[in-house]
Scaffold this active site. Structure first.
Site, short mmCIF file in Angstrom:
data_model
loop_
_atom_site.label_atom_id
_atom_site.label_comp_id
_atom_site.label_asym_id
_atom_site.label_seq_id
_atom_site.Cartn_x
_atom_site.Cartn_y
_atom_site.Cartn_z
CE1 TYR A 111 -17.67 100.27 -16.42
CE2 TYR A 111 -16.23 99.23 -18.04
CZ TYR A 111 -17.22 99.14 -17.07
OH TYR A 111 -17.74 97.90 -16.75
CG ASP A 154 -20.01 102.54 -14.11
OD1 ASP A 154 -19.89 102.64 -12.87
OD2 ASP A 154 -20.32 101.47 -14.67
CG HIS A 255 -25.19 101.78 -15.53
ND1 HIS A 255 -24.40 102.29 -14.51
CD2 HIS A 255 -24.72 100.54 -15.78
CE1 HIS A 255 -23.49 101.39 -14.17
NE2 HIS A 255 -23.66 100.32 -14.93
#
Length: 264
Positions: A111, A154, A255
């Site tokens: 992340y 991500d 997402h």
């Protein structure tokens, strides 16, 4: 073997959707980001009932990364070796990276820091974070060129202009700035290929849509979730997809999950 990555945006809120996704797509390994809970708060039982082992790293209601696997979960590592810290006066290593070996594949759930705004201290932290990940990744491949490594998650970077719905809207903002794109490209140049784009090359293909301003129905999204694979792993890829359906309906994450298929 099927692996996937998904910024779930609170696992406690969306655990039923996540477990249903695993079953529906027959996923072997799922890297999750933004779990938004401490380790003791992670809802392990639904995953265990589905035959998955779970490794999770979460410190508070922010960030948080996890890996769920039904094909083994070994050598769990919290953070990559050179991962930087953030914050003043007491800098901490945020819960942004978790690695584990799943049936011979070294899966990293990542992340990447958001950056907040160009010029902000968090933006500098983001660039440093990516540079250090590239350095570690380059070293992993130098030590073992045959290593099967998946950098999944991500990335908070839209590497190409077509990865956002309107470049004019993002002018001067994070996610599309040249330093961020260069930092992402440096990871690719270190030997990690984007193995999803060749199978999802249609125009306006995104993985994230903001909750506000009706961005999803207007198809105003961003492609910021990726699986970057080492050469040995990239050779095993037989297909990839983005499950846009998971962005629909009540209680959806902002997402969509990204799925990668590997040969035996």
């Amino acid at each position: 073997m099927r692996i996937a990555t998904w910024n779930v945006n609170s696992i406690r809120t969306r655990v039923d959707r996540v477990v249903a996704f695993l079953e529906r797509h027959d996923v072997d390994v799922l890297a999750m980001q933004e779990t938004k809970c401490k380790d003791a708060q992670f809802p392990m039982l639904p995953f265990e009932q589905g035959g998955y082992e779970v490794a999770h790293h979460g410190l508070n209601q922010w960030n948080g990364v996890a890996i769920a696997s039904r094909v083994g979960l070994a050598d769990v590592q919290v953070g990559f070796e050179q991962m930087p810290t953030y914050g003043e006066p007491d800098a901490v290593a945020e819960a942004r990276a978790l690695g584990a070996t799943c049936d011979g594949v070294r899966v990293w759930s990542l992340y990447v820091p958001n950056g907040r705004e160009v010029g902000h201290a968090h933006y500098a932290y983001k660039l440093d974070w990516l540079a250090r990940l590239r350095a570690d990744g380059e070293r992993w491949l130098a030590e073992d060129p045959a290593a099967q490594v998946a950098l999944m998650g991500d990335w908070n970077v839209a590497p190409q202009d077509e990865d956002v719905w309107d470049m004019a809207f993002f002018e001067g903002k994070t996610h599309v700035s040249r330093p961020e794109r260069d930092a992402f490209a440096a990871v690719v140049d270190a030997g990690f290929a984007d193995v999803v784009r060749p199978y999802t090359s249609e125009p306006r293909t995104y993985t994230y849509w903001d909750y506000t301003q009706l961005r999803f129905p207007k198809k105003q999204g961003m492609r910021i979730d990726f699986c970057l694979a080492s050469p040995a792993l990239a050779r095993r890829v037989t297909g990839a997809s983005i499950d846009r359906e998971e962005r629909k309906g009540k209680g959806a994450s902002d997402h969509a999950p990204v799925i990668v298929d590997l040969d035996a």
